[in-house]
Design an enzyme around this catalytic site. Structure first.
Site, PDB file in Angstrom:
ATOM      1  N   HIS A 194     132.599  29.416  83.358  1.00  0.00           N
ATOM      2  CA  HIS A 194     132.800  30.873  83.427  1.00  0.00           C
ATOM      3  C   HIS A 194     133.695  31.375  82.300  1.00  0.00           C
ATOM      4  CE1 HIS A 194     136.954  30.638  85.048  1.00  0.00           C
ATOM      5  NE2 HIS A 194     136.522  29.643  85.812  1.00  0.00           N
ATOM      6  N   CYS A 231     137.236  24.247  87.211  1.00  0.00           N
ATOM      7  CA  CYS A 231     136.155  24.946  86.516  1.00  0.00           C
ATOM      8  C   CYS A 231     136.299  24.831  84.997  1.00  0.00           C
ATOM      9  CB  CYS A 231     136.115  26.412  86.922  1.00  0.00           C
ATOM     10  SG  CYS A 231     135.502  26.676  88.607  1.00  0.00           S
TER      11      CYS A 231
END
Length: 302
Positions: A187, A203
Protein backbone atom coordinates in the site's frame (compact mmCIF):
# COMPACT_ATOMS: atom_id res chain seq x y z
CA UNK A 1 39.20 -22.50 -10.93
CA UNK A 2 41.19 -20.03 -8.95
CA UNK A 3 39.03 -19.26 -6.21
CA UNK A 4 36.88 -21.62 -8.36
CA UNK A 5 34.86 -21.06 -7.22
CA UNK A 6 2.58 5.45 15.57
CA UNK A 7 -0.27 6.54 13.84
CA UNK A 8 0.22 10.33 13.53
CA UNK A 9 -0.67 12.35 10.45
CA UNK A 10 2.16 13.27 8.12
CA UNK A 11 2.18 15.20 4.87
CA UNK A 12 2.91 13.62 1.50
CA UNK A 13 5.36 15.64 -0.53
CA UNK A 14 4.54 16.09 -4.19
CA UNK A 15 7.76 16.06 -6.19
CA UNK A 16 9.08 15.02 -9.56
CA UNK A 17 10.77 11.63 -9.35
CA UNK A 18 13.10 9.60 -11.54
CA UNK A 19 11.03 6.48 -12.15
CA UNK A 20 13.08 3.31 -11.83
CA UNK A 21 11.84 1.61 -15.00
CA UNK A 22 14.19 -0.26 -17.32
CA UNK A 23 14.33 -2.50 -20.36
CA UNK A 24 14.63 -6.06 -19.11
CA UNK A 25 18.21 -7.26 -19.64
CA UNK A 26 19.00 -10.51 -21.43
CA UNK A 27 19.49 -13.69 -19.43
CA UNK A 28 23.25 -13.07 -19.52
CA UNK A 29 22.85 -9.66 -17.88
CA UNK A 30 21.62 -8.70 -14.40
CA UNK A 31 22.43 -5.04 -13.75
CA UNK A 32 19.84 -2.29 -14.15
CA UNK A 33 20.42 1.40 -13.49
CA UNK A 34 23.66 3.15 -12.60
CA UNK A 35 25.16 4.97 -9.64
CA UNK A 36 24.60 8.73 -9.59
CA UNK A 37 25.99 11.59 -7.53
CA UNK A 38 24.14 14.61 -6.20
CA UNK A 39 24.61 17.60 -3.95
CA UNK A 40 22.00 18.19 -1.28
CA UNK A 41 20.50 21.66 -1.69
CA UNK A 42 17.56 23.06 0.26
CA UNK A 43 15.70 19.75 0.31
CA UNK A 44 15.79 17.26 3.16
CA UNK A 45 16.96 13.68 2.73
CA UNK A 46 13.41 12.25 2.49
CA UNK A 47 12.69 14.53 -0.48
CA UNK A 48 15.97 13.56 -2.13
CA UNK A 49 15.18 9.86 -1.62
CA UNK A 50 11.77 10.24 -3.24
CA UNK A 51 13.26 12.23 -6.11
CA UNK A 52 15.67 9.39 -6.91
CA UNK A 53 13.22 6.60 -5.96
CA UNK A 54 15.44 5.14 -3.23
CA UNK A 55 14.80 4.20 0.39
CA UNK A 56 16.38 5.47 3.61
CA UNK A 57 18.41 2.27 3.95
CA UNK A 58 19.98 2.82 0.54
CA UNK A 59 21.17 6.38 1.13
CA UNK A 60 22.62 5.51 4.55
CA UNK A 61 24.35 2.32 3.39
CA UNK A 62 25.88 3.99 0.34
CA UNK A 63 27.12 6.98 2.37
CA UNK A 64 28.37 5.46 5.65
CA UNK A 65 30.45 8.51 6.62
CA UNK A 66 27.38 10.77 6.85
CA UNK A 67 25.17 10.87 9.96
CA UNK A 68 21.64 10.87 8.59
CA UNK A 69 20.10 10.85 12.07
CA UNK A 70 20.90 14.59 12.11
CA UNK A 71 20.00 17.20 9.51
CA UNK A 72 22.46 16.87 6.65
CA UNK A 73 24.16 20.12 5.74
CA UNK A 74 23.14 21.73 2.45
CA UNK A 75 25.89 21.30 -0.12
CA UNK A 76 26.82 17.79 1.06
CA UNK A 77 27.85 15.50 -1.79
CA UNK A 78 26.02 12.17 -1.81
CA UNK A 79 26.35 8.91 -3.68
CA UNK A 80 22.93 7.97 -5.10
CA UNK A 81 22.76 4.14 -5.18
CA UNK A 82 20.52 3.69 -8.22
CA UNK A 83 22.16 0.52 -9.59
CA UNK A 84 20.73 -2.92 -8.85
CA UNK A 85 21.41 -6.59 -9.43
CA UNK A 86 18.22 -8.37 -10.37
CA UNK A 87 17.35 -11.03 -7.76
CA UNK A 88 18.24 -14.62 -8.65
CA UNK A 89 14.57 -15.49 -9.15
CA UNK A 90 12.29 -16.27 -12.07
CA UNK A 91 11.77 -13.00 -13.91
CA UNK A 92 8.00 -12.78 -13.64
CA UNK A 93 5.42 -11.00 -11.55
CA UNK A 94 6.56 -9.30 -8.36
CA UNK A 95 9.68 -10.11 -6.37
CA UNK A 96 9.98 -8.56 -2.89
CA UNK A 97 13.46 -8.84 -1.37
CA UNK A 98 13.03 -8.06 2.32
CA UNK A 99 16.66 -7.35 3.38
CA UNK A 100 17.12 -5.10 0.37
CA UNK A 101 13.80 -3.37 1.14
CA UNK A 102 13.09 -3.30 -2.55
CA UNK A 103 10.47 -4.68 -4.93
CA UNK A 104 10.82 -5.67 -8.57
CA UNK A 105 7.93 -5.88 -11.03
CA UNK A 106 8.43 -7.66 -14.34
CA UNK A 107 6.01 -6.15 -16.82
CA UNK A 108 4.68 -8.96 -19.05
CA UNK A 109 3.28 -6.71 -21.74
CA UNK A 110 6.40 -4.77 -22.73
CA UNK A 111 9.51 -6.61 -21.57
CA UNK A 112 10.45 -4.07 -18.94
CA UNK A 113 11.22 -4.23 -15.24
CA UNK A 114 10.35 -1.63 -12.61
CA UNK A 115 11.90 -1.46 -9.17
CA UNK A 116 10.67 0.39 -6.10
CA UNK A 117 11.94 1.05 -2.58
CA UNK A 118 9.69 -0.27 0.17
CA UNK A 119 9.19 -0.10 3.92
CA UNK A 120 8.76 -3.43 5.68
CA UNK A 121 7.62 -4.86 9.01
CA UNK A 122 9.50 -4.14 12.20
CA UNK A 123 11.21 -7.01 14.04
CA UNK A 124 8.65 -9.67 14.91
CA UNK A 125 6.19 -8.31 12.34
CA UNK A 126 7.85 -9.33 9.08
CA UNK A 127 5.66 -10.54 6.24
CA UNK A 128 6.15 -14.31 5.73
CA UNK A 129 8.83 -15.41 3.28
CA UNK A 130 6.67 -17.30 0.81
CA UNK A 131 5.13 -17.50 -2.65
CA UNK A 132 1.86 -15.56 -2.96
CA UNK A 133 -0.48 -13.99 -5.52
CA UNK A 134 -2.31 -10.72 -5.96
CA UNK A 135 -5.98 -11.21 -5.03
CA UNK A 136 -7.50 -7.74 -5.45
CA UNK A 137 -6.84 -4.01 -5.19
CA UNK A 138 -8.69 -0.99 -3.79
CA UNK A 139 -8.61 2.75 -4.43
CA UNK A 140 -9.20 4.82 -1.27
CA UNK A 141 -9.26 1.70 0.93
CA UNK A 142 -10.88 1.36 4.32
CA UNK A 143 -8.46 0.34 7.08
CA UNK A 144 -9.43 -2.13 9.79
CA UNK A 145 -6.63 -2.05 12.40
CA UNK A 146 -5.61 -5.44 13.77
CA UNK A 147 -5.64 -6.04 17.52
CA UNK A 148 -1.87 -5.74 17.91
CA UNK A 149 -1.88 -2.39 16.07
CA UNK A 150 -4.68 -1.14 18.32
CA UNK A 151 -2.77 -2.22 21.44
CA UNK A 152 0.45 -0.59 20.26
CA UNK A 153 -1.28 2.71 19.55
CA UNK A 154 -2.93 2.62 22.98
CA UNK A 155 0.55 2.59 24.52
CA UNK A 156 1.19 5.79 22.54
CA UNK A 157 -2.03 7.35 23.83
CA UNK A 158 -3.82 6.91 20.50
CA UNK A 159 -7.25 5.25 20.41
CA UNK A 160 -7.90 3.91 16.94
CA UNK A 161 -11.39 3.48 15.52
CA UNK A 162 -12.58 -0.01 14.70
CA UNK A 163 -12.77 1.03 11.06
CA UNK A 164 -10.93 3.99 9.53
CA UNK A 165 -12.46 5.44 6.37
CA UNK A 166 -10.38 6.83 3.50
CA UNK A 167 -8.79 10.16 4.20
CA UNK A 168 -5.56 11.98 5.08
CA UNK A 169 -5.10 10.09 8.38
CA UNK A 170 -5.63 6.61 6.93
CA UNK A 171 -2.14 5.03 6.99
CA UNK A 172 -2.88 2.96 3.88
CA UNK A 173 -3.03 6.13 1.82
CA UNK A 174 -5.14 6.08 -1.35
CA UNK A 175 -3.94 2.73 -2.79
CA UNK A 176 -3.97 -0.83 -1.44
CA UNK A 177 -3.09 -4.13 -3.12
CA UNK A 178 -4.13 -7.32 -1.36
CA UNK A 179 -2.29 -10.63 -1.52
CA UNK A 180 -3.04 -14.26 -0.74
CA UNK A 181 -1.06 -13.81 2.51
CA UNK A 182 -3.89 -12.77 4.88
CA UNK A 183 -3.70 -9.32 6.55
CA UNK A 184 -0.56 -8.30 4.60
CA UNK A 185 -0.91 -5.58 1.96
CA UNK A 186 1.16 -3.58 -0.48
CA UNK A 187 0.00 0.00 0.00
CA UNK A 188 0.85 3.68 -0.22
CA UNK A 189 1.79 5.46 2.97
CA UNK A 190 1.30 8.80 4.71
CA UNK A 191 4.77 8.30 6.21
CA UNK A 192 7.17 8.61 3.23
CA UNK A 193 10.13 8.82 5.60
CA UNK A 194 9.46 5.18 6.58
CA UNK A 195 10.26 3.81 3.12
CA UNK A 196 13.55 1.98 3.44
CA UNK A 197 12.97 1.29 7.13
CA UNK A 198 11.50 -1.45 9.31
CA UNK A 199 8.50 0.51 10.50
CA UNK A 200 5.25 -1.25 9.62
CA UNK A 201 3.27 -4.07 11.25
CA UNK A 202 4.12 -6.31 8.32
CA UNK A 203 2.67 -4.54 5.31
CA UNK A 204 4.76 -3.36 2.37
CA UNK A 205 4.82 0.44 2.18
CA UNK A 206 5.48 2.35 -1.03
CA UNK A 207 5.88 6.00 -1.97
CA UNK A 208 2.56 7.26 -3.30
CA UNK A 209 4.20 8.38 -6.56
CA UNK A 210 5.46 4.81 -7.08
CA UNK A 211 2.27 2.94 -6.35
CA UNK A 212 0.29 5.34 -8.56
CA UNK A 213 2.23 4.04 -11.58
CA UNK A 214 2.25 0.44 -10.33
CA UNK A 215 -1.41 0.19 -9.29
CA UNK A 216 -3.16 0.15 -12.71
CA UNK A 217 -1.23 -2.94 -13.87
CA UNK A 218 -2.16 -5.02 -10.82
CA UNK A 219 -4.61 -7.83 -11.59
CA UNK A 220 -5.73 -10.92 -9.74
CA UNK A 221 -3.31 -13.83 -10.02
CA UNK A 222 -0.02 -11.99 -10.52
CA UNK A 223 2.62 -14.07 -8.69
CA UNK A 224 4.47 -12.54 -5.76
CA UNK A 225 7.76 -14.02 -4.53
CA UNK A 226 8.66 -12.76 -1.05
CA UNK A 227 12.32 -13.60 -0.56
CA UNK A 228 15.16 -13.20 1.94
CA UNK A 229 18.34 -12.53 -0.06
CA UNK A 230 20.79 -10.27 1.76
CA UNK A 231 23.51 -11.29 -0.71
CA UNK A 232 22.85 -11.23 -4.46
CA UNK A 233 25.35 -12.67 -6.92
CA UNK A 234 24.80 -12.62 -10.68
CA UNK A 235 26.48 -12.53 -14.08
CA UNK A 236 26.76 -9.47 -16.27
CA UNK A 237 27.98 -11.09 -19.48
CA UNK A 238 31.41 -12.48 -18.52
CA UNK A 239 31.73 -10.51 -15.28
CA UNK A 240 30.55 -11.73 -11.91
CA UNK A 241 28.91 -9.17 -9.61
CA UNK A 242 27.93 -9.17 -5.95
CA UNK A 243 25.55 -6.91 -4.00
CA UNK A 244 25.33 -7.12 -0.20
CA UNK A 245 22.68 -5.82 2.21
CA UNK A 246 22.36 -6.07 5.96
CA UNK A 247 20.42 -9.22 6.88
CA UNK A 248 17.12 -9.04 8.70
CA UNK A 249 17.86 -9.07 12.44
CA UNK A 250 15.80 -12.22 12.99
CA UNK A 251 17.77 -14.02 10.26
CA UNK A 252 21.26 -12.61 10.87
CA UNK A 253 22.71 -16.01 11.78
CA UNK A 254 21.32 -17.78 8.72
CA UNK A 255 23.97 -19.40 6.53
CA UNK A 256 23.05 -17.25 3.50
CA UNK A 257 23.79 -14.10 5.54
CA UNK A 258 27.36 -15.14 6.38
CA UNK A 259 30.67 -15.05 4.52
CA UNK A 260 30.77 -18.86 4.15
CA UNK A 261 27.24 -18.71 2.76
CA UNK A 262 28.33 -16.03 0.30
CA UNK A 263 31.28 -18.14 -0.82
CA UNK A 264 28.97 -21.12 -1.35
CA UNK A 265 26.59 -19.00 -3.42
CA UNK A 266 29.45 -17.78 -5.62
CA UNK A 267 30.82 -21.28 -6.07
CA UNK A 268 27.39 -22.60 -7.07
CA UNK A 269 26.96 -19.84 -9.65
CA UNK A 270 30.44 -20.38 -11.04
CA UNK A 271 30.21 -24.17 -11.00
CA UNK A 272 31.88 -26.01 -13.86
CA UNK A 273 33.26 -22.79 -15.29
CA UNK A 274 36.71 -21.24 -15.30
CA UNK A 275 36.29 -18.15 -13.16
CA UNK A 276 38.83 -15.85 -11.56
CA UNK A 277 37.34 -14.54 -8.29
CA UNK A 278 38.71 -11.72 -6.15
CA UNK A 279 38.01 -13.27 -2.75
CA UNK A 280 39.48 -10.26 -0.92
CA UNK A 281 36.85 -8.07 -2.58
CA UNK A 282 34.15 -10.61 -1.68
CA UNK A 283 35.15 -10.48 2.01
CA UNK A 284 35.23 -6.65 1.97
CA UNK A 285 31.82 -6.31 0.30
CA UNK A 286 30.29 -8.88 2.66
CA UNK A 287 31.59 -6.82 5.61
CA UNK A 288 30.72 -3.30 4.40
CA UNK A 289 27.36 -4.15 2.73
CA UNK A 290 26.82 -0.87 0.89
CA UNK A 291 23.93 -2.24 -1.20
CA UNK A 292 25.62 -1.66 -4.56
CA UNK A 293 26.71 -4.12 -7.27
CA UNK A 294 30.46 -4.73 -7.33
CA UNK A 295 32.60 -6.62 -9.83
CA UNK A 296 34.12 -9.63 -8.05
CA UNK A 297 35.25 -11.91 -10.85
CA UNK A 298 35.55 -12.73 -14.51
CA UNK A 299 34.78 -15.76 -16.62
CA UNK A 300 37.88 -17.06 -18.42
CA UNK A 301 37.17 -18.11 -21.98
CA UNK A 302 39.60 -20.45 -23.69
Amino acid sequence: MRGKLTLLAASIISINTFAADYSLPSNQESIIGKVQYSTLTHEDVTVLNQKHDIGYNQITDANPDINFSKKVRSGTSLKIPTAYLLPNQTREGIVINLPEMRMYYYQPENGRVSTYPIGIGKIGKTIPITQAKITRKAKDPVWIPTEDIRKFNLTQGVVLPQVMPPGPENPLGPYAIYMSVPTYLIHSTIFPESVGKRASFGCIRMYQSDIESFFPAMTQGIPVAIINSPIKVAWQNDQLFMEAHAPLEEHHTAFDATLPGTVTQIEQLAKQQDVLVDWQAVAFIEKTRDGLPHDIGVRIRN
